[in-house]
Design an enzyme around this catalytic site. Structure first.
Site, PDB file in Angstrom:
ATOM      1  N   ASN A 318      50.041  36.457  40.954  1.00 40.79           N
ATOM      2  CA  ASN A 318      49.065  37.392  41.533  1.00 40.79           C
ATOM      3  C   ASN A 318      48.803  37.035  42.995  1.00 40.79           C
ATOM      4  O   ASN A 318      47.666  36.778  43.409  1.00 40.79           O
ATOM      5  CB  ASN A 318      47.763  37.377  40.724  1.00 40.79           C
ATOM      6  N   HIS A 349      37.338  39.590  37.831  1.00 39.65           N
ATOM      7  CA  HIS A 349      38.087  39.985  36.643  1.00 39.65           C
ATOM      8  C   HIS A 349      37.210  40.679  35.616  1.00 39.65           C
ATOM      9  O   HIS A 349      37.686  41.556  34.887  1.00 39.65           O
ATOM     10  CB  HIS A 349      38.763  38.762  36.010  1.00 39.65           C
TER      11      HIS A 349
END
Length: 463
Positions: A318, A349
């Site tokens: 990521n 998140h």
């Protein structure tokens, strides 16, 4: 999920069309901005229906902040509003969708838009509200000197190449792409006359797109064959725990973690291919003279699977989110940058407890891994056999440490996470704490404390 894949495949076709028929030589910047924005809005509505209104509400709220807030506070207000709205949506989606069942919903695009909003706000603050000597080299390069127009702002946040799955990119890079300067700027960094060229070459992204589509296809096959056959939940099954020795459980943990990766490889590589197909993502020329199209790549699979340190693994997984965390948090945190960066990552998140177990554990393991590397690595560099042995051991430890850290991220809830860590005897937590107690933690220079001109002055003084 079907809508997600359909949109991304259609976006891939639209991207090729966009590059060929609406390239900078065929259409004005305004037309390219408008087309990218309208298609992005259409994709969002097609995928998420009325839930896509959250994307547009957040975008317009922060456009108002960008134009009305004072420059010294623009990045703070934008950050609080964007992250606050995202968190409220994370909370509400638990009631909209069943707890613990992850689905491809509107929160994904909202997370990407939050990254872009805060990135632009920080870079605008750097460009207008701070002096050049206060900035690092990277901050100076990415600083935005003028507020974008509404069309530019909407295009950057809602363009069809990145609205579904990202990745987040820098505002100046995106504007250079729309205006047709993106590839040219990178090519000027190379002396082409020395290479025998009488003019600048014209790099084509077709090869890079085809290569990434092959990776996407393999990832999809692995997802369909492996992921559902090796569920993470099995590692806390009572029968499995009773009959399986500890080392075998560690081995199975590695297998189920590997099986969980293909869906990320699929989504991120396909998103990268879409941007490349539109002509966006050129990063220059490598040492062999090959054209690189990895400016927006979100992962480096080879470096992930061969990582010999926790840091190396994180830096190649990521990638664009890691870059965002560095630019908006790590480089600007007045204290405890590592801890604050992990906490922000967890908050971004969502609110599932498993995320916080993962990132809090990640803080501990990162600090311990850093201490081991700084205190021990140099002893193993004196000979090739020692270095090979060190790399093998650190590879095994790194891969198992990552598996141990990310398991709660997949499990989500508190009860299975505690059960999992108990079955693992909290061994990574215990080892990390012992390392931090026994080994001195050597301080590292924090980039925000050494801006560009200060670094130059220090270099002159040393000479």
């Amino acid at each position: 999920q079907i809508n997600f894949v359909a949109c991304q495949l259609f976006a891939l076709l639209a991207a090729f069309w966009f590059r060929i028929y609406l390239g900078p030589s065929h259409a004005s910047s305004a037309v390219r901005h408008a087309f990218a924005t309208l298609f992005g809005i259409y994709f969002a509505v097609f995928c998420f229906g009325w839930y896509s209104i959250h994307l547009f509400v957040l975008v317009m709220m922060n456009y108002g902040i960008m134009n009305m807030a004072s420059i010294p506070n623009i990045h703070r207000y934008s950050f609080v509003v964007a992250m606050g709205y995202l968190t409220l949506c994370h909370i509400s989606r638990i009631y909209i969708f069943h707890y613990g069942i992850l689905t491809t919903d509107f929160s994904g695009p909202l997370m990407i838009i939050t990254q872009k909003i805060t990135t632009l706000a920080c870079q605008l603050h750097d460009g207008i509200g701070r002096q050049a000597e206060e900035l690092t080299v990277e901050q100076n390069r990415l600083a935005v000197k003028t507020r974008p127009s509404l069309l530019e702002y909407l295009s950057y946040l809602l363009n069809f190449m990145s609205i579904i799955a990202g990745p987040c990119s820098n505002y100046k890079d995106y504007i250079a792409f729309i205006e047709g300067r993106h590839v040219h700027m990178k090519l000027l960094e190379v002396n082409w006359k020395q290479k025998g060229y009488d003019r600048l070459p014209d790099p084509s992204p077709t090869g890079a797109v085809m290569s990434k589509l092959c990776i996407t296809l393999v990832s999809l096959i692995l997802f369909l064959t492996l992921t559902k056959n090796f569920p993470m939940a099995y590692i806390i099954d009572n029968e499995f725990l009773d009959k399986t020795p500890f080392l075998s459980r560690l081995g199975y943990l590695y297998v189920v973690t590997q099986a969980a990766k293909p869906k990320y490889y699929f989504a991120w590589t396909l998103a990268d291919a879409v941007n490349n197909a539109a002509g966006y993502g050129f990063s220059g020329v490598d040492e062999r003279g090959a054209f690189r199209w990895d400016l927006l790549s979100n992962l480096n699979i080879w470096n992930i699977e061969t990582a010999t340190s926790f840091k190396m693994y994180i830096e190649n997984w990521n990638i664009q989110t890691a870059a965002w965390l560095k630019r908006v948090c790590y480089d600007r945190a007045p204290w405890y940058p590592t801890a604050l960066t992990f906490i922000l990552s967890a908050l971004w998140h969502g609110i599932y407890p498993g995320y916080y177990f993962t990132f809090l554990t990640g803080i501990l393991i990162t600090l311990a891994a850093r201490a081991i590397r700084n205190n021990c690595r140099h002893y193993f560099l004196s000979s090739v056999p020692l270095k090979i042995a060190y790399d093998i051991v650190t590879w095994v430890v790194t891969q198992l440490a990552v598996c141990y850290t990310v398991a709660p991220f997949v499990m989500l809830a508190v009860e299975p996470t505690i059960k999992f860590y108990k079955s693992m005897y909290f061994h990574m937590h215990v080892l990390s704490i012992l390392v931090l107690l026994m080994l001195p933690v050597r301080s590292q220079a924090h980039s925000i404390r050494k801006p560009q001109n200060q670094a130059v002055q220090n270099s002159v003084k040393s000479k």
